[in-house]
Design a protein around this motif. Structure first.
Motif, PDB file in Angstrom:
ATOM      1  N   TYR A 312     157.156 122.859  34.790  1.00 25.29           N
ATOM      2  CA  TYR A 312     157.581 121.474  35.124  1.00 25.29           C
ATOM      3  C   TYR A 312     157.382 121.042  36.532  1.00 25.29           C
ATOM      4  O   TYR A 312     156.991 119.889  36.727  1.00 25.29           O
ATOM      5  CB  TYR A 312     159.194 121.381  35.107  1.00 25.29           C
ATOM      6  CG  TYR A 312     159.745 121.821  33.613  1.00 25.29           C
ATOM      7  CD1 TYR A 312     158.829 121.496  32.461  1.00 25.29           C
ATOM      8  CD2 TYR A 312     160.992 122.057  33.135  1.00 25.29           C
ATOM      9  CE1 TYR A 312     159.250 121.673  31.091  1.00 25.29           C
ATOM     10  CE2 TYR A 312     161.318 122.313  32.154  1.00 25.29           C
ATOM     11  CZ  TYR A 312     160.621 122.217  30.911  1.00 25.29           C
ATOM     12  OH  TYR A 312     160.990 122.346  29.661  1.00 25.29           O
ATOM     13  N   TYR A 313     157.548 122.102  37.424  1.00 28.28           N
ATOM     14  CA  TYR A 313     157.178 121.734  38.721  1.00 28.28           C
ATOM     15  C   TYR A 313     155.769 121.191  38.721  1.00 28.28           C
ATOM     16  O   TYR A 313     155.379 120.036  39.436  1.00 28.28           O
ATOM     17  CB  TYR A 313     157.050 123.021  39.691  1.00 28.28           C
ATOM     18  CG  TYR A 313     158.554 123.481  40.160  1.00 28.28           C
ATOM     19  CD1 TYR A 313     159.665 122.448  40.113  1.00 28.28           C
ATOM     20  CD2 TYR A 313     158.703 124.739  40.332  1.00 28.28           C
ATOM     21  CE1 TYR A 313     160.799 122.947  40.277  1.00 28.28           C
ATOM     22  CE2 TYR A 313     160.012 125.272  40.544  1.00 28.28           C
ATOM     23  CZ  TYR A 313     161.103 124.480  40.687  1.00 28.28           C
ATOM     24  OH  TYR A 313     162.416 124.793  40.825  1.00 28.28           O
ATOM     25  N   ARG A 314     154.737 121.941  37.941  1.00 23.72           N
ATOM     26  CA  ARG A 314     153.504 121.398  38.191  1.00 23.72           C
ATOM     27  C   ARG A 314     153.121 120.104  37.440  1.00 23.72           C
ATOM     28  O   ARG A 314     152.404 119.220  37.949  1.00 23.72           O
ATOM     29  CB  ARG A 314     152.595 122.534  37.565  1.00 23.72           C
ATOM     30  CG  ARG A 314     152.199 123.495  38.433  1.00 23.72           C
ATOM     31  CD  ARG A 314     151.651 124.871  37.529  1.00 23.72           C
ATOM     32  NE  ARG A 314     151.221 125.868  38.652  1.00 23.72           N
ATOM     33  CZ  ARG A 314     152.015 126.616  39.217  1.00 23.72           C
ATOM     34  NH1 ARG A 314     153.294 126.160  39.082  1.00 23.72           N
ATOM     35  NH2 ARG A 314     151.591 127.493  40.112  1.00 23.72           N
ATOM     36  N   GLN A 315     153.988 119.942  36.511  1.00 23.14           N
ATOM     37  CA  GLN A 315     153.836 118.731  35.775  1.00 23.14           C
ATOM     38  C   GLN A 315     154.381 117.400  36.553  1.00 23.14           C
ATOM     39  O   GLN A 315     153.750 116.423  36.588  1.00 23.14           O
ATOM     40  CB  GLN A 315     154.548 118.622  34.420  1.00 23.14           C
ATOM     41  CG  GLN A 315     154.058 119.328  33.239  1.00 23.14           C
ATOM     42  CD  GLN A 315     154.699 119.455  32.255  1.00 23.14           C
ATOM     43  OE1 GLN A 315     156.091 118.979  32.069  1.00 23.14           O
ATOM     44  NE2 GLN A 315     154.296 119.967  30.901  1.00 23.14           N
ATOM     45  N   GLN A 316     155.449 117.788  37.144  1.00 29.07           N
ATOM     46  CA  GLN A 316     156.068 116.754  38.203  1.00 29.07           C
ATOM     47  C   GLN A 316     155.043 116.346  39.394  1.00 29.07           C
ATOM     48  O   GLN A 316     154.753 115.142  39.546  1.00 29.07           O
ATOM     49  CB  GLN A 316     157.246 117.121  38.819  1.00 29.07           C
ATOM     50  CG  GLN A 316     158.101 116.348  39.406  1.00 29.07           C
ATOM     51  CD  GLN A 316     159.310 116.905  39.987  1.00 29.07           C
ATOM     52  OE1 GLN A 316     159.865 118.184  39.484  1.00 29.07           O
ATOM     53  NE2 GLN A 316     160.285 115.986  40.779  1.00 29.07           N
ATOM     54  N   GLN A 323     151.068 108.761  39.578  1.00 31.36           N
ATOM     55  CA  GLN A 323     151.684 107.193  39.906  1.00 31.36           C
ATOM     56  C   GLN A 323     150.900 106.748  41.269  1.00 31.36           C
ATOM     57  O   GLN A 323     150.805 105.679  41.189  1.00 31.36           O
ATOM     58  CB  GLN A 323     153.058 107.925  40.426  1.00 31.36           C
ATOM     59  CG  GLN A 323     154.235 106.783  40.696  1.00 31.36           C
ATOM     60  CD  GLN A 323     154.336 105.826  39.565  1.00 31.36           C
ATOM     61  OE1 GLN A 323     154.908 106.657  38.619  1.00 31.36           O
ATOM     62  NE2 GLN A 323     154.417 104.769  39.683  1.00 31.36           N
ATOM     63  N   ARG A 324     150.502 107.947  42.099  1.00 31.57           N
ATOM     64  CA  ARG A 324     150.315 107.270  43.437  1.00 31.57           C
ATOM     65  C   ARG A 324     148.675 106.658  43.019  1.00 31.57           C
ATOM     66  O   ARG A 324     148.390 105.833  43.753  1.00 31.57           O
ATOM     67  CB  ARG A 324     149.810 108.367  44.471  1.00 31.57           C
ATOM     68  CG  ARG A 324     151.276 108.771  45.363  1.00 31.57           C
ATOM     69  CD  ARG A 324     151.232 110.126  45.637  1.00 31.57           C
ATOM     70  NE  ARG A 324     150.002 110.318  46.766  1.00 31.57           N
ATOM     71  CZ  ARG A 324     149.880 111.552  47.299  1.00 31.57           C
ATOM     72  NH1 ARG A 324     150.548 112.689  46.887  1.00 31.57           N
ATOM     73  NH2 ARG A 324     149.077 111.549  48.280  1.00 31.57           N
ATOM     74  N   LEU A 325     148.125 107.171  42.208  1.00 26.02           N
ATOM     75  CA  LEU A 325     146.658 107.081  41.780  1.00 26.02           C
ATOM     76  C   LEU A 325     146.747 105.445  41.164  1.00 26.02           C
ATOM     77  O   LEU A 325     146.248 104.434  41.650  1.00 26.02           O
ATOM     78  CB  LEU A 325     146.194 107.925  40.832  1.00 26.02           C
ATOM     79  CG  LEU A 325     144.694 107.419  40.491  1.00 26.02           C
ATOM     80  CD1 LEU A 325     143.655 107.731  41.528  1.00 26.02           C
ATOM     81  CD2 LEU A 325     144.306 108.411  39.167  1.00 26.02           C
ATOM     82  N   GLN A 326     147.812 105.282  40.303  1.00 22.92           N
ATOM     83  CA  GLN A 326     148.012 103.910  39.921  1.00 22.92           C
ATOM     84  C   GLN A 326     148.437 102.809  40.759  1.00 22.92           C
ATOM     85  O   GLN A 326     147.783 101.597  41.148  1.00 22.92           O
ATOM     86  CB  GLN A 326     149.056 103.946  38.790  1.00 22.92           C
ATOM     87  CG  GLN A 326     148.621 104.347  37.395  1.00 22.92           C
ATOM     88  CD  GLN A 326     149.504 104.334  36.277  1.00 22.92           C
ATOM     89  OE1 GLN A 326     150.787 104.149  36.467  1.00 22.92           O
ATOM     90  NE2 GLN A 326     149.263 104.819  34.952  1.00 22.92           N
TER      91      GLN A 326
END
Lengths: 406, 83
Positions: A312-316, A323-326
């Motif tokens: 999960y950590y990694r997914q997060q 998000q930042r990319l978008q």
């Protein structure tokens, strides 16, 4: 005398030594006589002379032999000595090197037995290193004894008590009398070759020394020696060891004791097996438990504690990046759109068409640049007036001065 | 273990003791330990079988007309009887 060789004394002595040494009788001889001139020097060796009415024999008994004497020697005592004859080179005399001493009263049968025992011992029949271990659990126990004797009953009773299931095979033999030696050795041979017999008891109940004579014969001793399976002697006589006792792998004081040696107690073996079985089970259980505990520890360790959480950590993190990319992409797009709008507005603002739409016009020679000064044309020249919509083709009538502004 | 059938009782017992010692020690991997344990179980079975398989016969061996024969016998008067 011509051609006869002259010998040194030592050469002659050496020759005589060889002669005497190769004589079978002189290598092991029994001599009876009366002791005289007995001397006991500090070395522990004994020196004496054996003599009778007509002859005398010098004797020496070395300390390693005399140490074990069980009769006390003294001058005048009549004895039988066993030993070998050899020459003492220094004095040039022959003497008896005594190995054993017996009182003269001992019968010839005893002496013969002693000699036989000495011979078998030299051959290695009594050697401790050839004694074989008894099997822990024999498949069959062979018994060599009289069919009618008490020895058989004792052995059977003890065996049945200890381990009822063990097979017993009797090879009957008379244990006393002229036929006994042959029957005993034959019975041993039969049992030894039968197969499946893992230990043999040869014996009889107690008896007088004369009754034991069959167990003191060479044929029985050799049959025990040749037997392919371990032999327990149970001759049942406490005072004298028989040859059978000496050759056998084990010696028992009685037939019952022999059966105890040969036959294990079933219950004890079963218990031993149970203990081992239990220990094996405990061992493996302990082992598995340790492995399980180790696994538990590993599972609880940081790396493997909650694998899904690590995921999960990694997914997060990935989500964040996306998000930042978008966002950044959006920003890029938006800023470009705004710039485009601005530029469009500015472009529109700068457009001559906009000016024309406000009622201005452009005057020019057809196909040429727009005119800015009246003097650029002369009367009669043709000009083109471009309006917001449509054009006018005109002919210049007059040209007025530059100062006269509209 | 394939030769187990020919193993003598004390040999089997000795092997079993060796296995138990190894299992009680700390030097085996789990796989080795399991393998040894299975071997041990086989040996226990073999030993138990050996303890049971003998029949408890009392026979006598005779030579009749040159042939070696085994005959079941019983002690006359019965066991434990004085004579």
């Amino acid at each position: 005398m011509v051609g006869q060789r002259v010998l040194a004394v030592r050469e002659l002595t050496a020759y005589l030594q060889r002669m005497i040494g190769s004589d079978g009788l002189l290598a092991n001889v029994w001599v009876k006589g009366e002791i005289s001139n007995l001397r006991r020097p500090a070395s522990g060796h004994l020196y004496f002379t054996l003599k009778d009415q007509v002859a005398a024999l010098r004797c020496v008994m070395f300390q390693n032999r005399s140490r074990n004497l069980n009769i006390s020697l003294q001058d005048g005592l009549e004895i039988v000595a066993r030993g070998h004859i050899a020459i003492y080179p220094r004095d040039g005399v022959y003497q008896l090197y005594v190995a054993e001493v017996f009182p003269a009263g001992v019968g010839m049968a005893t002496l013969a037995l002693k000699e036989l025992a000495a011979r078998l011992e030299r051959e290695g029949l009594f050697a401790a290193e050839r004694k074989r271990p008894l099997p822990l659990l024999p498949r069959r126990v062979g018994l060599v004894t009289s069919l009618s004797g008490a020895a058989l009953r004792d052995m059977v009773t003890v065996s049945r008590r200890r381990f009822p299931g063990i097979d017993l095979v009797l090879a009957p033999a008379t244990v006393q009398g002229d036929a006994a030696p042959f029957e005993l050795s034959r019975a041993l041979e039969l049992l030894g070759n039968l197969g499946g017999v893992d230990v043999i008891i040869i014996g009889r109940g107690g008896g007088s020394a004369e009754d034991l004579s069959a167990f003191n014969t060479e044929i029985v001793a050799r049959a025990i020696y040749a037997c392919p399976v371990p032999v327990i002697a149970a001759v049942g006589h406490e005072t004298d060891l028989t040859l059978a006792d000496l050759v056998a792998d084990r010696r028992a004081p009685t037939p019952s004791a022999a059966a105890e040696m040969a036959v294990p107690v079933k219950k004890e073996l079963e218990e031993r097996l149970e203990v081992l079985s239990l220990r094996a089970r405990k061992g493996i259980e302990h082992r598995l438990q340790m492995a399980r505990a180790k696994l538990e520890r590993l599972i609880k360790s940081r790396g493997l504690a909650r694998p899904e959480q690590e995921l999960y950590y990694r997914q997060q993190y990935l989500d964040g990046l996306e998000q930042r990319l978008q966002t950044s992409w959006q920003r890029q797009v938006t800023s470009r759109e705004q710039r485009l709008q601005l530029l469009t507005a500015r472009l529109e603002a700068a457009s001559p068409l906009a000016i024309l739409s406000r009622g201005y016009a452009v005057c020019r020679r057809p196909g040429g640049p727009s005119l800015r000064r009246s003097l650029e044309v002369v009367p009669g020249e043709r000009v083109e007036v471009v309006l917001s919509e449509g054009r006018l083709q005109c002919e210049v009538k007059d040209v007025e001065g530059e100062t006269d502004c509209v | 273990m394939s030769e187990g059938i020919n193993l003598k009782f004390e040999e089997a017992l000795q092997q079993l003791e060796g296995i138990v010692r190894a299992l009680e020690g700390e030097n085996l991997t789990l796989e080795e330990a399991l393998e040894r344990y299975q071997e041990g179980v086989k040996l226990v079975r073999l030993c138990r079988q050996r303890l049971q398989e003998v029949e408890g016969k009392l026979q006598a061996i005779f030579v009749q007309e040159g042939e070696v024969v085994l005959k079941e016998i019983s002690l006359s008067g019965g066991e434990g009887n004085g004579n």
